[in-house]
Design a protein around this motif. Sequence first.
Motif, mmCIF file in Angstrom:
data_model
loop_
_atom_site.group_PDB
_atom_site.id
_atom_site.type_symbol
_atom_site.label_atom_id
_atom_site.label_comp_id
_atom_site.label_asym_id
_atom_site.label_seq_id
_atom_site.Cartn_x
_atom_site.Cartn_y
_atom_site.Cartn_z
ATOM 1 N N ASP A 1 -86.601 -16.824 -49.892
ATOM 2 C CA ASP A 1 -86.435 -15.503 -51.227
ATOM 3 C C ASP A 1 -85.571 -15.814 -52.154
ATOM 4 O O ASP A 1 -85.888 -15.116 -53.454
ATOM 5 C CB ASP A 1 -86.045 -13.997 -50.729
ATOM 6 C CG ASP A 1 -85.760 -13.657 -50.066
ATOM 7 O OD1 ASP A 1 -85.001 -14.576 -49.132
ATOM 8 O OD2 ASP A 1 -84.274 -12.688 -49.794
ATOM 9 N N LEU A 2 -84.391 -16.243 -52.307
ATOM 10 C CA LEU A 2 -82.715 -15.772 -52.885
ATOM 11 C C LEU A 2 -83.608 -17.517 -53.111
ATOM 12 O O LEU A 2 -81.888 -17.970 -53.930
ATOM 13 C CB LEU A 2 -82.013 -16.059 -52.242
ATOM 14 C CG LEU A 2 -81.659 -14.696 -51.388
ATOM 15 C CD1 LEU A 2 -80.760 -14.527 -50.894
ATOM 16 C CD2 LEU A 2 -81.899 -13.618 -52.457
ATOM 17 N N SER B 1 -86.217 -13.346 -44.578
ATOM 18 C CA SER B 1 -85.920 -11.754 -43.905
ATOM 19 C C SER B 1 -87.722 -10.984 -44.920
ATOM 20 O O SER B 1 -87.684 -9.672 -44.181
ATOM 21 C CB SER B 1 -84.975 -11.212 -44.067
ATOM 22 O OG SER B 1 -84.684 -11.027 -45.443
ATOM 23 N N GLY C 1 -73.899 -15.345 -41.023
ATOM 24 C CA GLY C 1 -74.838 -15.188 -42.117
ATOM 25 C C GLY C 1 -75.651 -15.495 -42.803
ATOM 26 O O GLY C 1 -76.279 -15.325 -43.745
ATOM 27 N N VAL C 2 -76.476 -16.651 -42.042
ATOM 28 C CA VAL C 2 -77.531 -17.258 -42.706
ATOM 29 C C VAL C 2 -78.633 -16.332 -42.532
ATOM 30 O O VAL C 2 -79.662 -16.824 -43.028
ATOM 31 C CB VAL C 2 -77.279 -19.548 -42.098
ATOM 32 C CG1 VAL C 2 -76.471 -19.351 -43.015
ATOM 33 C CG2 VAL C 2 -77.717 -18.724 -40.581
ATOM 34 N N GLY C 3 -78.527 -16.026 -41.991
ATOM 35 C CA GLY C 3 -79.898 -14.746 -41.313
ATOM 36 C C GLY C 3 -79.947 -15.246 -39.722
ATOM 37 O O GLY C 3 -81.033 -15.029 -38.946
ATOM 38 N N SER D 1 -78.991 -13.251 -36.781
ATOM 39 C CA SER D 1 -79.399 -12.176 -36.599
ATOM 40 C C SER D 1 -81.119 -11.399 -36.606
ATOM 41 O O SER D 1 -81.617 -10.726 -36.299
ATOM 42 C CB SER D 1 -78.250 -11.437 -36.236
ATOM 43 O OG SER D 1 -77.179 -11.763 -35.607
ATOM 44 N N THR D 2 -80.384 -11.946 -38.147
ATOM 45 C CA THR D 2 -81.802 -10.609 -38.732
ATOM 46 C C THR D 2 -83.585 -11.280 -38.280
ATOM 47 O O THR D 2 -83.916 -10.418 -38.125
ATOM 48 C CB THR D 2 -81.830 -11.259 -39.987
ATOM 49 O OG1 THR D 2 -80.303 -10.926 -40.050
ATOM 50 C CG2 THR D 2 -83.320 -10.492 -40.695
ATOM 51 N N THR E 1 -76.741 -5.966 -37.180
ATOM 52 C CA THR E 1 -76.286 -7.001 -38.364
ATOM 53 C C THR E 1 -75.147 -5.728 -39.771
ATOM 54 O O THR E 1 -76.267 -4.982 -39.869
ATOM 55 C CB THR E 1 -77.792 -7.191 -39.344
ATOM 56 O OG1 THR E 1 -78.717 -6.193 -39.421
ATOM 57 C CG2 THR E 1 -78.655 -8.867 -38.511
ATOM 58 N N ILE F 1 -75.407 -6.860 -46.713
ATOM 59 C CA ILE F 1 -75.113 -8.134 -48.081
ATOM 60 C C ILE F 1 -74.331 -8.097 -48.981
ATOM 61 O O ILE F 1 -73.726 -6.403 -48.855
ATOM 62 C CB ILE F 1 -76.828 -8.675 -48.089
ATOM 63 C CG1 ILE F 1 -76.780 -9.488 -49.120
ATOM 64 C CG2 ILE F 1 -76.657 -7.801 -49.796
ATOM 65 C CD1 ILE F 1 -78.104 -10.233 -48.541
ATOM 66 N N ARG G 1 -71.210 -12.429 -43.240
ATOM 67 C CA ARG G 1 -69.953 -12.610 -42.820
ATOM 68 C C ARG G 1 -69.890 -12.259 -41.227
ATOM 69 O O ARG G 1 -71.181 -12.256 -41.017
ATOM 70 C CB ARG G 1 -69.177 -11.131 -43.082
ATOM 71 C CG ARG G 1 -69.142 -10.504 -44.891
ATOM 72 C CD ARG G 1 -68.399 -9.644 -44.874
ATOM 73 N NE ARG G 1 -66.980 -9.608 -44.347
ATOM 74 C CZ ARG G 1 -65.838 -8.467 -44.857
ATOM 75 N NH1 ARG G 1 -66.640 -7.381 -45.221
ATOM 76 N NH2 ARG G 1 -64.564 -8.561 -44.799
ATOM 77 N N THR H 1 -70.934 -11.490 -38.188
ATOM 78 C CA THR H 1 -71.843 -10.511 -38.313
ATOM 79 C C THR H 1 -72.014 -10.256 -36.129
ATOM 80 O O THR H 1 -72.458 -9.261 -35.704
ATOM 81 C CB THR H 1 -73.504 -9.835 -38.473
ATOM 82 O OG1 THR H 1 -73.748 -11.318 -38.503
ATOM 83 C CG2 THR H 1 -72.585 -9.633 -40.362
ATOM 84 N N THR H 2 -72.088 -11.206 -35.981
ATOM 85 C CA THR H 2 -72.202 -11.885 -34.221
ATOM 86 C C THR H 2 -71.026 -12.236 -34.133
ATOM 87 O O THR H 2 -70.017 -12.626 -34.289
ATOM 88 C CB THR H 2 -73.365 -12.402 -33.931
ATOM 89 O OG1 THR H 2 -74.537 -12.366 -34.885
ATOM 90 C CG2 THR H 2 -72.782 -12.874 -32.585
HETATM 91 N N1 LIG Z 1 -82.360 -11.805 -49.289
HETATM 92 C C1 LIG Z 1 -82.325 -12.170 -48.094
HETATM 93 N N2 LIG Z 1 -80.756 -11.764 -47.086
HETATM 94 C C2 LIG Z 1 -80.859 -12.033 -45.759
HETATM 95 C C3 LIG Z 1 -82.276 -12.458 -45.467
HETATM 96 N N3 LIG Z 1 -82.129 -12.971 -43.746
HETATM 97 C C4 LIG Z 1 -81.166 -12.515 -43.911
HETATM 98 N N4 LIG Z 1 -80.055 -12.251 -44.810
HETATM 99 C C5 LIG Z 1 -78.899 -10.812 -45.105
HETATM 100 O O1 LIG Z 1 -77.900 -11.262 -44.572
HETATM 101 C C6 LIG Z 1 -76.902 -11.685 -43.908
HETATM 102 C C7 LIG Z 1 -76.827 -11.556 -42.642
HETATM 103 O O2 LIG Z 1 -77.730 -11.686 -41.876
HETATM 104 P P1 LIG Z 1 -77.595 -12.175 -40.596
HETATM 105 O O3 LIG Z 1 -78.484 -12.150 -39.340
HETATM 106 O O4 LIG Z 1 -76.039 -11.349 -39.742
HETATM 107 O O5 LIG Z 1 -76.617 -13.440 -40.284
HETATM 108 P P2 LIG Z 1 -75.854 -14.608 -38.933
HETATM 109 O O6 LIG Z 1 -74.346 -14.363 -38.945
HETATM 110 O O7 LIG Z 1 -77.368 -15.744 -39.288
HETATM 111 O O8 LIG Z 1 -76.285 -13.172 -37.448
HETATM 112 C C8 LIG Z 1 -77.843 -9.329 -43.916
HETATM 113 O O9 LIG Z 1 -76.591 -8.897 -44.542
HETATM 114 C C9 LIG Z 1 -78.661 -10.304 -44.036
HETATM 115 O O10 LIG Z 1 -79.615 -8.771 -44.036
HETATM 116 C C10 LIG Z 1 -83.131 -13.351 -45.513
HETATM 117 O O11 LIG Z 1 -84.331 -13.578 -45.426
HETATM 118 N N5 LIG Z 1 -83.371 -12.773 -47.459
#
Ligand SMILES: Nc1nc2c(ncn2[C@@H]2O[C@H](COP(=O)(O)OP(=O)(O)O)[C@@H](O)[C@H]2O)c(=O)[nH]1
Length: 360
Positions: A154-155, A180, A206-208, A210-211, A224, A227, A234, A236-237
């Motif tokens: 989406d970004l 997401s 921060g790549v997503g 955990s999301t 999580t 953002i 940052r 988050t895990t």
């Molecule tokens: N716009 C957008 N933000 C996302 C997406 N997936 C995760 N995020 C955001 O990116 C940030 C880091 O996500 P997280 O799942 O904690 O990343 P991790 O460090 O890889 O586990 C959070 O604020 C999420 O809400 C996505 O597909 N699109």
Amino acid sequence: MSKIDMENLGFSERFVVEADFYKNLYVGRVASQYKNMYKVITEAGELAAEIFGKFRFEVKTLSDFPAVGDFVMLDRNENISGNAIIRHILPRKSAFIRKAAGTSEDEQVVASNIDTVFICMSLNNDFNIRRLERYLSVAWSSQAIPVIVLTKADLCVDLAEKLSEVDTVSCGVDVLVTSSLSDDSVLSIEKYLDKGRTVAFIGSSGVGKSTLINRLVGKNVLETKKIRHDDKGRHTTTRRELIALPGLGAVIDTPGMRELGIESADMSKAFADIDELSRKCKFQDCTHTSEPACAVRKAINDGMVSADRFANYLKLQKEAKYERLNSKQIETEKFNAMFTGVGGMKNARKFSKEKNKKHF
Ligand SMILES: Nc1nc2c(ncn2[C@@H]2O[C@H](COP(=O)(O)OP(=O)(O)O)[C@@H](O)[C@H]2O)c(=O)[nH]1
Ligand SMILES: [Mg+2]
Ligand SMILES: [Zn+2]
């Protein structure tokens, strides 16, 4: 009746056979680690465990310590009195290894006994083809099957362009595009899950990861964070964690790794194109630098392989300590080393005698 379905958790035939060797001990799977403490899942439920004191003196590298995903032998399987003791680690069928932060030599098992490793990279800030090559090299050598997961679609404003870039390095690896904002993302990930299988999510913080896992688990088991407006992720895990998914195996989340030192790399798979080309070089031991009739240099000149990709290939090859060994072979080497030390032959004989007694 057992509370946990260990078969679903990956306790397959090969591990059953190994575990059978240890009488009076119970099997468990390491779910997380807190300093010297481990959370282990057993048939009877979760328990806190620590390693056998003697263990500490016998270990040679960090990778000899239990890691998330390991099947271990414990002195108990119920939470009755204090911490359980981990006595043995069953040989790993796969191990994702990196050089430990702060040391140049020591290697660390990021996660083990994984079937599929999702290499996550975001389609915005984190997008870096050379880093993806690095992850693929390590993933292939881990014995797990890599899948490329491109997050935050989406970004992304130039998806087609980014996909064609990924195409130049994927070498047949599946590529998933996730966001997401869409439910299809989770469905595409779910296709790789099954009873008894273990998947792991790897990639920068921060790549997503955990999301996606949160969605997968269906409820928020991992935190999580909100953002940040500049969209820099940052941490988050904070620790690796294995989560059981009823009927769908296990999933391992990992905190971010900006720096992924290479202990072992499978260049032949991650760089299958260059590997294939090098077979057409005039000289079998061609270094693709100055030799005549070099198919690799020709491909670079013809624009078939990018110069950056080739430079990265050389860099990673040089970095990989065990260039020709995969993780499985490294484990075997270690096992052999263990039995050739002081008193080693005696142990080895005892070991094989008991093993023979058991199986024949
Ligand atoms: N716009 C957008 N933000 C996302 C997406 N997936 C995760 N995020 C955001 O990116 C940030 C880091 O996500 P997280 O799942 O904690 O990343 P991790 O460090 O890889 O586990 C959070 O604020 C999420 O809400 C996505 O597909 N699109
Ligand atoms: Mg996370
Ligand atoms: Zn060559």
